[in-house]
Design a protein around this motif. Sequence first.
Motif, PDB file in Angstrom:
ATOM      1  N   VAL F   9     -20.731 -27.463  24.082  1.00 48.95           N
ATOM      2  CA  VAL F   9     -21.077 -26.056  24.264  1.00 48.95           C
ATOM      3  C   VAL F   9     -22.461 -25.800  23.684  1.00 48.95           C
ATOM      4  N   THR F  49     -17.610 -20.592  28.195  1.00 52.52           N
ATOM      5  CA  THR F  49     -16.596 -20.407  29.241  1.00 52.52           C
ATOM      6  C   THR F  49     -16.374 -21.683  30.035  1.00 52.52           C
ATOM      7  N   ASP F  50     -17.170 -22.706  29.755  1.00 50.17           N
ATOM      8  CA  ASP F  50     -17.134 -23.894  30.619  1.00 50.17           C
ATOM      9  C   ASP F  50     -16.638 -25.145  29.897  1.00 50.17           C
ATOM     10  N   TYR F  51     -16.045 -24.967  28.739  1.00 51.83           N
ATOM     11  CA  TYR F  51     -15.468 -26.108  28.012  1.00 51.83           C
ATOM     12  C   TYR F  51     -14.119 -25.668  27.463  1.00 51.83           C
ATOM     13  N   ALA F  52     -13.088 -26.413  27.814  1.00 49.69           N
ATOM     14  CA  ALA F  52     -11.747 -26.083  27.336  1.00 49.69           C
ATOM     15  C   ALA F  52     -11.192 -27.225  26.487  1.00 49.69           C
ATOM     16  N   LEU F  57     -10.245 -22.166  26.793  1.00 50.24           N
ATOM     17  CA  LEU F  57     -11.710 -22.114  26.815  1.00 50.24           C
ATOM     18  C   LEU F  57     -12.238 -21.894  25.398  1.00 50.24           C
TER      19      LEU F  57
END
Lengths: 65, 65, 65, 65, 65, 65
Positions: F9, F49-52, F57
């Motif tokens: 992130v 918002t793009d790494y879980a 998330l």
Amino acid sequence: MPHVQITWVTGRTPEQKRKLAERVTQALIEDGRAKRENIQVTFIDVPPTDYAEAGLLVADQKRAP
Amino acid sequence: MPHVQITWVTGRTPEQKRKLAERVTQALIEDGRAKRENIQVTFIDVPPTDYAEAGLLVADQKRAP
Amino acid sequence: MPHVQITWVTGRTPEQKRKLAERVTQALIEDGRAKRENIQVTFIDVPPTDYAEAGLLVADQKRAP
Amino acid sequence: MPHVQITWVTGRTPEQKRKLAERVTQALIEDGRAKRENIQVTFIDVPPTDYAEAGLLVADQKRAP
Amino acid sequence: MPHVQITWVTGRTPEQKRKLAERVTQALIEDGRAKRENIQVTFIDVPPTDYAEAGLLVADQKRAP
Amino acid sequence: MPHVQITWVTGRTPEQKRKLAERVTQALIEDGRAKRENIQVTFIDVPPTDYAEAGLLVADQKRAP
């Protein structure tokens, strides 16, 4: 987080990978504000026919990779 | 720079990879302003059970990949 | 199949990417036995602070990438 | 589009991969506005010496992956 | 483990990514023998000029991705 | 060779990346038999918002990444 993918030509031992995984993890903790439990490191070993530098397969290079 | 990762189902020969590595490298030099010595190309070969298109494993497709 | 990921420092134009996508696709068809409709090419643009060669960020190199 | 790369330690069967490829594809269609024919899923199997979590190789962990 | 990288053209909302991350995670638990706490999912959003299918940039396709 | 892709992130500074690139490069030289001039390190910064992790998330986690 983070996820680290290390792609290279096969030939390193488990002991070398063990040391590298720990060193990379430690660097990410100290200089990258990452938490140890979230760090993942993957080694992708490929044969010397499957990695090219400057257009030349490692298998075709005169010197060892 | 750049780094190119080509992922596909196993089955190509070293000679095919040799040609492809050179062609991709040449394209990046001519159309991508890259310098030859910095270009790296990796082939990731996976078995036909490990690549799916449209939800279907290549191993389950009727025609060869 | 195959999937191609090209990672480099930002700065190429859409026209350059258009040409490269086609050339890489063509090479994979001719020398890699791939079918055009299954080939995917992705460009991952990163800033010059996010790509290092020989331990040195591209942002810190004297010559342009 | 999209392309999905799933990297993990080897050990899953073709049947497990078959189910997973379909489930991931279905999820991308329903929740990601993707078209089935453009979705590609790749599994990258690596040995337990080649994946580290929290600095520890899976091969060195006491519990199975 | 596993690590999932989903590469696609930008345009999905955080809510869509939230749902997808959970569905992919759930699928890996149920059909891939993965443990929830070790699963990582990454979305790589690229602009329509940076993804090509069949040699054609998504930006140049007539229909939306 | 090798190529290292670090996905995380966004939020690290160029100075942090500078240090990390050098540390990872040094580790690969000392413990991975790699030559400095062939090592490439890429950072892929993605929004929270793009790494879980574990299906959640990073944007939705209570604690900072």
